[in-house]
Design a protein around this motif. Structure first.
Motif, mmCIF file in Angstrom:
data_model
loop_
_atom_site.group_PDB
_atom_site.id
_atom_site.type_symbol
_atom_site.label_atom_id
_atom_site.label_comp_id
_atom_site.label_asym_id
_atom_site.label_seq_id
_atom_site.Cartn_x
_atom_site.Cartn_y
_atom_site.Cartn_z
ATOM 1 N N GLU A 91 14.580 7.549 -23.601
ATOM 2 C CA GLU A 91 13.766 6.638 -22.805
ATOM 3 C C GLU A 91 12.443 7.282 -22.394
ATOM 4 O OE1 GLU A 91 14.644 3.507 -22.395
ATOM 5 O OE2 GLU A 91 16.579 3.842 -23.342
ATOM 6 N N ALA A 92 11.508 6.442 -22.022
ATOM 7 C CA ALA A 92 10.194 6.904 -21.575
ATOM 8 C C ALA A 92 10.160 6.904 -20.043
ATOM 9 C CB ALA A 92 9.100 6.011 -22.137
ATOM 10 N N LEU A 93 10.165 8.086 -19.478
ATOM 11 C CA LEU A 93 10.136 8.207 -18.021
ATOM 12 C C LEU A 93 8.858 7.602 -17.445
ATOM 13 C CD1 LEU A 93 11.684 9.266 -15.579
ATOM 14 C CD2 LEU A 93 10.615 11.488 -15.952
ATOM 15 N N ASP A 94 7.748 7.712 -18.179
ATOM 16 C CA ASP A 94 6.476 7.130 -17.717
ATOM 17 C C ASP A 94 6.613 5.636 -17.449
ATOM 18 O OD1 ASP A 94 5.669 9.659 -18.381
ATOM 19 O OD2 ASP A 94 4.188 9.038 -19.878
ATOM 20 N N ALA A 95 7.334 4.943 -18.317
ATOM 21 C CA ALA A 95 7.509 3.500 -18.151
ATOM 22 C C ALA A 95 8.272 3.182 -16.878
ATOM 23 C CB ALA A 95 8.229 2.920 -19.367
ATOM 24 N N VAL A 96 9.246 4.023 -16.538
ATOM 25 C CA VAL A 96 10.019 3.806 -15.310
ATOM 26 C C VAL A 96 9.109 4.023 -14.102
ATOM 27 C CG1 VAL A 96 12.029 4.510 -13.959
ATOM 28 C CG2 VAL A 96 12.157 4.485 -16.453
ATOM 29 N N TYR A 97 8.292 5.082 -14.135
ATOM 30 C CA TYR A 97 7.341 5.319 -13.036
ATOM 31 C C TYR A 97 6.363 4.167 -12.889
ATOM 32 C CZ TYR A 97 8.471 10.067 -11.526
ATOM 33 O OH TYR A 97 9.085 11.161 -10.972
ATOM 34 N N GLN A 99 6.929 1.111 -13.523
ATOM 35 C CA GLN A 99 7.643 -0.033 -12.948
ATOM 36 C C GLN A 99 7.915 0.178 -11.459
ATOM 37 O OE1 GLN A 99 11.190 -1.022 -15.088
ATOM 38 N NE2 GLN A 99 11.176 -3.112 -14.322
ATOM 39 N N ASP A 100 8.318 1.412 -11.086
ATOM 40 C CA ASP A 100 8.665 1.669 -9.690
ATOM 41 C C ASP A 100 8.699 3.176 -9.423
ATOM 42 O OD1 ASP A 100 9.929 0.495 -7.046
ATOM 43 O OD2 ASP A 100 11.187 2.204 -7.634
ATOM 44 N N LEU A 101 7.992 3.621 -8.409
ATOM 45 C CA LEU A 101 7.932 5.046 -8.067
ATOM 46 C C LEU A 101 9.313 5.602 -7.720
ATOM 47 C CD1 LEU A 101 6.325 7.644 -7.447
ATOM 48 C CD2 LEU A 101 6.039 6.772 -5.117
ATOM 49 N N PHE A 102 10.080 4.888 -6.906
ATOM 50 C CA PHE A 102 11.400 5.375 -6.495
ATOM 51 C C PHE A 102 12.334 5.512 -7.700
ATOM 52 C CE2 PHE A 102 9.972 5.479 -2.447
ATOM 53 C CZ PHE A 102 10.848 5.212 -1.401
#
Length: 135
Positions: A91-97, A99-102
């Motif tokens: 997965e792409a951690l950047d995409a999660v960031y 979407q949402d910082l937490f």
């Protein structure tokens, strides 16, 4: 001294599971966590992490040998570390960031946190082996 470390280690593990999930999931309302990993980190999965946290807190109050309980906790943490490594590799951690910082922070640290407590539980297992009691 070891009994004191074991007790507080179990308390720390419980606090991290319970507090971490409740904070980063915003009391189970942060959908970005579920979207990033709908199998392991569904609301049910997050609730089970909280339940494990309560098990660690309960274990902190046991005065006797917790060797096999620590072994079970070691294996449980190993499963989460492997799940995190598998997720992290795909997965792409950047995409999660984005979407949402937490959620981004959660996915950045949960596997490392579980690795630390896996090693702690393995240490508890090791120091409670019968040969260690003879020294």
């Amino acid at each position: 001294m070891k009994a004191h470390l074991v007790k507080w280690g179990f308390i720390a593990a419980g606090a991290m599971n319970i507090g971490g999930v409740l904070i980063f999931s915003r009391l189970f309302t942060n959908s970005a966590i579920h979207i990033a990993d709908p199998v392991v980190m569904s609301n049910f999965g997050l609730l089970m992490i909280v339940i494990w946290g309560f098990a660690y807190l309960g274990a902190s109050q046991i005065k006797g040998n917790v060797r096999w309980l620590a072994a079970a906790f070691t294996i449980e943490k190993l499963v989460y570390v492997l799940a995190w490594l598998t997720w992290y590799s795909k997965e792409a951690l950047d995409a999660v960031y984005q979407q949402d910082l937490f959620a981004g922070i959660f996915y950045s640290i949960y596997g490392l946190n579980d690795l630390v407590f896996m090693l702690f539980f393995a240490w508890v297992y090791w120091i409670n082996r019968p040969e260690a009691a003879m020294h």
